[in-house]
Design a protein around this motif. Sequence first.
Motif, PDB file in Angstrom:
ATOM      1  N   VAL A  21       0.852  -1.179   0.000  1.00 22.60           N
ATOM      2  CA  VAL A  21       0.000   0.000   0.000  1.00 22.60           C
ATOM      3  C   VAL A  21       0.891   1.233   0.000  1.00 22.60           C
ATOM      4  N   LEU A  22       0.545   2.179  -0.842  1.00 20.41           N
ATOM      5  CA  LEU A  22       1.297   3.433  -0.855  1.00 20.41           C
ATOM      6  C   LEU A  22       1.050   4.169   0.450  1.00 20.41           C
ATOM      7  N   SER A  23       2.081   4.411   1.212  1.00 24.59           N
ATOM      8  CA  SER A  23       1.871   5.091   2.480  1.00 24.59           C
ATOM      9  C   SER A  23       3.055   5.989   2.776  1.00 24.59           C
ATOM     10  N   ASN A  24       2.812   7.280   2.736  1.00 27.28           N
ATOM     11  CA  ASN A  24       3.798   8.232   3.209  1.00 27.28           C
ATOM     12  C   ASN A  24       3.194   8.839   4.464  1.00 27.28           C
ATOM     13  N   LEU A  25       2.406   9.887   4.323  1.00 31.33           N
ATOM     14  CA  LEU A  25       1.619  10.339   5.471  1.00 31.33           C
ATOM     15  C   LEU A  25       0.357   9.494   5.546  1.00 31.33           C
ATOM     16  N   LYS A  26      -0.018   9.088   6.738  1.00 33.93           N
ATOM     17  CA  LYS A  26      -1.180   8.222   6.911  1.00 33.93           C
ATOM     18  C   LYS A  26      -2.125   8.837   7.931  1.00 33.93           C
ATOM     19  N   ILE A 125       4.772  18.694  -4.427  1.00 30.78           N
ATOM     20  CA  ILE A 125       4.946  18.642  -2.972  1.00 30.78           C
ATOM     21  C   ILE A 125       3.861  17.801  -2.312  1.00 30.78           C
ATOM     22  N   LEU A 126       2.603  18.122  -2.575  1.00 34.98           N
ATOM     23  CA  LEU A 126       1.511  17.392  -1.940  1.00 34.98           C
ATOM     24  C   LEU A 126       1.400  15.977  -2.487  1.00 34.98           C
ATOM     25  N   PHE A 127       1.709  15.792  -3.779  1.00 30.38           N
ATOM     26  CA  PHE A 127       1.700  14.454  -4.353  1.00 30.38           C
ATOM     27  C   PHE A 127       2.718  13.556  -3.647  1.00 30.38           C
ATOM     28  N   ASN A 128       3.876  14.122  -3.289  1.00 30.20           N
ATOM     29  CA  ASN A 128       4.890  13.337  -2.588  1.00 30.20           C
ATOM     30  C   ASN A 128       4.469  13.012  -1.161  1.00 30.20           C
ATOM     31  N   MET A 129       3.711  13.900  -0.539  1.00 28.46           N
ATOM     32  CA  MET A 129       3.230  13.649   0.817  1.00 28.46           C
ATOM     33  C   MET A 129       2.117  12.613   0.845  1.00 28.46           C
ATOM     34  N   PHE A 130       1.285  12.618  -0.193  1.00 28.30           N
ATOM     35  CA  PHE A 130       0.133  11.710  -0.253  1.00 28.30           C
ATOM     36  C   PHE A 130       0.130  10.980  -1.601  1.00 28.30           C
ATOM     37  N   PRO A 131       1.096  10.081  -1.840  1.00 26.92           N
ATOM     38  CA  PRO A 131       1.158   9.385  -3.134  1.00 26.92           C
ATOM     39  C   PRO A 131      -0.051   8.487  -3.324  1.00 26.92           C
ATOM     40  N   HIS A 132      -0.464   8.343  -4.567  1.00 28.68           N
ATOM     41  CA  HIS A 132      -1.653   7.553  -4.885  1.00 28.68           C
ATOM     42  C   HIS A 132      -1.619   7.195  -6.364  1.00 28.68           C
ATOM     43  N   ASN A 133      -2.493   6.274  -6.751  1.00 26.91           N
ATOM     44  CA  ASN A 133      -2.590   5.860  -8.150  1.00 26.91           C
ATOM     45  C   ASN A 133      -3.936   6.169  -8.765  1.00 26.91           C
ATOM     46  N   LEU A 134      -5.001   6.089  -7.982  1.00 22.99           N
ATOM     47  CA  LEU A 134      -6.347   6.151  -8.523  1.00 22.99           C
ATOM     48  C   LEU A 134      -7.008   7.486  -8.208  1.00 22.99           C
ATOM     49  N   TYR A 135      -7.668   8.062  -9.206  1.00 27.93           N
ATOM     50  CA  TYR A 135      -8.379   9.324  -9.052  1.00 27.93           C
ATOM     51  C   TYR A 135      -9.891   9.082  -9.019  1.00 27.93           C
ATOM     52  N   SER A 176      -7.853   2.376   0.118  1.00 32.27           N
ATOM     53  CA  SER A 176      -6.566   1.696   0.035  1.00 32.27           C
ATOM     54  C   SER A 176      -6.074   1.813  -1.402  1.00 32.27           C
ATOM     55  N   ASP A 177      -5.046   2.577  -1.598  1.00 29.57           N
ATOM     56  CA  ASP A 177      -4.542   2.832  -2.941  1.00 29.57           C
ATOM     57  C   ASP A 177      -3.290   1.997  -3.153  1.00 29.57           C
ATOM     58  N   TYR A 178      -3.439   0.866  -3.820  1.00 25.53           N
ATOM     59  CA  TYR A 178      -2.334  -0.055  -3.987  1.00 25.53           C
ATOM     60  C   TYR A 178      -1.401   0.402  -5.109  1.00 25.53           C
ATOM     61  N   ARG A 179      -0.136   0.123  -4.874  1.00 28.43           N
ATOM     62  CA  ARG A 179       0.838   0.405  -5.924  1.00 28.43           C
ATOM     63  C   ARG A 179       0.540  -0.503  -7.118  1.00 28.43           C
ATOM     64  N   GLN A 180       0.421   0.084  -8.275  1.00 21.27           N
ATOM     65  CA  GLN A 180       0.082  -0.710  -9.444  1.00 21.27           C
ATOM     66  C   GLN A 180       1.271  -1.556  -9.894  1.00 21.27           C
ATOM     67  N   PHE A 181       0.955  -2.728 -10.435  1.00 25.00           N
ATOM     68  CA  PHE A 181       1.994  -3.561 -11.002  1.00 25.00           C
ATOM     69  C   PHE A 181       2.652  -2.846 -12.175  1.00 25.00           C
ATOM     70  N   ASP A 182       3.924  -3.107 -12.328  1.00 25.02           N
ATOM     71  CA  ASP A 182       4.616  -2.671 -13.535  1.00 25.02           C
ATOM     72  C   ASP A 182       4.276  -3.683 -14.622  1.00 25.02           C
ATOM     73  N   TYR A 183       3.129  -3.485 -15.240  1.00 26.83           N
ATOM     74  CA  TYR A 183       2.548  -4.498 -16.112  1.00 26.83           C
ATOM     75  C   TYR A 183       2.635  -4.067 -17.565  1.00 26.83           C
ATOM     76  N   ASP A 184       3.380  -4.817 -18.343  1.00 21.93           N
ATOM     77  CA  ASP A 184       3.500  -4.582 -19.779  1.00 21.93           C
ATOM     78  C   ASP A 184       2.469  -5.447 -20.490  1.00 21.93           C
ATOM     79  N   LEU A 185       1.516  -4.812 -21.182  1.00 21.60           N
ATOM     80  CA  LEU A 185       0.429  -5.547 -21.824  1.00 21.60           C
ATOM     81  C   LEU A 185       0.923  -6.489 -22.923  1.00 21.60           C
TER      82      LEU A 185
END
Length: 439
Positions: A21-26, A125-135, A176-185
């Motif tokens: 799970v992406l977690s910087n500030l929680k 700055i804020l993206f680094n404090m609260f990293p995420h994948n899904l909008y 819960s914003d999971y780190r996405q797989f490095d997935y090559d289609l």
Amino acid sequence: MTVSLLTLLFSNNITAQKPPVLSNLKVGDTVPDVEILNIHNYKSNSAKLSDFRGKLLIIDFWGTWCASCVSMIPEMEKLQKQFNGKVQFLPVTGQKAEVVLPFLEKLGRQNGSNFKFPEVVQDTILFNMFPHNLYPHYVWISPAGKVLAITGYDEINSKSISRVLDNNVKELEQKSDYRQFDYDLANPLVELLYGAPKNITLSQKRYSFFSNYVPGLPAGYHLENNDSLRLNDWRITCTNMSPFWLFRLAYGGSHYIPNACIDIKVRDTVKVRDTKAIFGKRWLEHYTYCYELSLPSELKQEAWEIMQKDLEYNLPDLNASIGKQQRLCYVLVRTSQKDKIVSKGGTPIADMNEFGYKLGNVKLKRLLSDLNFWYYDISPYCLIDETGYSLPADLVLNGNISDMDHLNKELNKYDLKFIKKEAEVMVLTISEKNKSMAN
């Protein structure tokens, strides 16, 4: 020709490794008093987070390309007015001002509003404090500067905000914003999740794979011809899709089935399709699936029938069938014989955004497909073409084309019009099997 397939079935005790799970500030952390740059609609072009203390601060990470994010902007405006002085929304994007500000201006004109949130653009700055994948992605910060919650858009409503203001945060569903797989289609999904199966050689080019929800993979599907030396196949890859979308793809194939042409005859529809009210982590884990089918390219015409049979096997409680029915539809017709849409040639384009649609050197069936998918999928009427026009076309439709009256005004420039009438269309029916059949 009948294709013999090896279907890979995995028992419940075999699962893909769960990505971190992406977690910087929680939740519970105190937010550092960092300086935020590139703020518009604010008294200065920078601020510190402490400048927003004393109010419930909700940071909205968004993008102009995210339909869910955009749909929430008017809602956030209403909520900020409702909780005047108690709540501050702070939209944040990594996009540049020259993209974001004109977009918001057009959106405001379209909605008869003037969005005046402080708007942070080109942020890191804020993206680094609260990293995420899904909008969209929302961070709730207390008036004292602590992280109260990290949620999706379902919690951005007056009921949830009132609870938080009353110090009742527990009922909010955390995201819960999971780190996405490095997935090559270009690579098989089954190899990504489990490694190359020992009992099958993927160079055989024939296999199908079905599994439950996999954290870290985006929801959607991809069709690919892979002509590499390693594989020479035609492949369907579906990740974290509901039965509704899996059946829709399997029975529609390259033809998109509008929502109005799908009947769901299931007692508990939550098991079949996703809606905004139920779209959350628990639902994803229970009712979405991954599927992959690989065939030699010369057999790809049989893929959809094979996918249908695979779904019947792996979703044994459900039935799906498709057939012609009479339905009330919006039917596109020509209002004159004068050809006002014949293409002048050039690079084919079908471009859509919040403010209109442009078709260039592309046939009208693409317009109908895009309207059904992007603009009228929640309409009770599907859109079909009875113009008989088969040549590539050029047209530009401005404004809110999700409104049929406005769309017809734009189409009138080209002597085209949608009329409401009965027509024969293909209808997909999803139903339950009875217990004796399911057993």
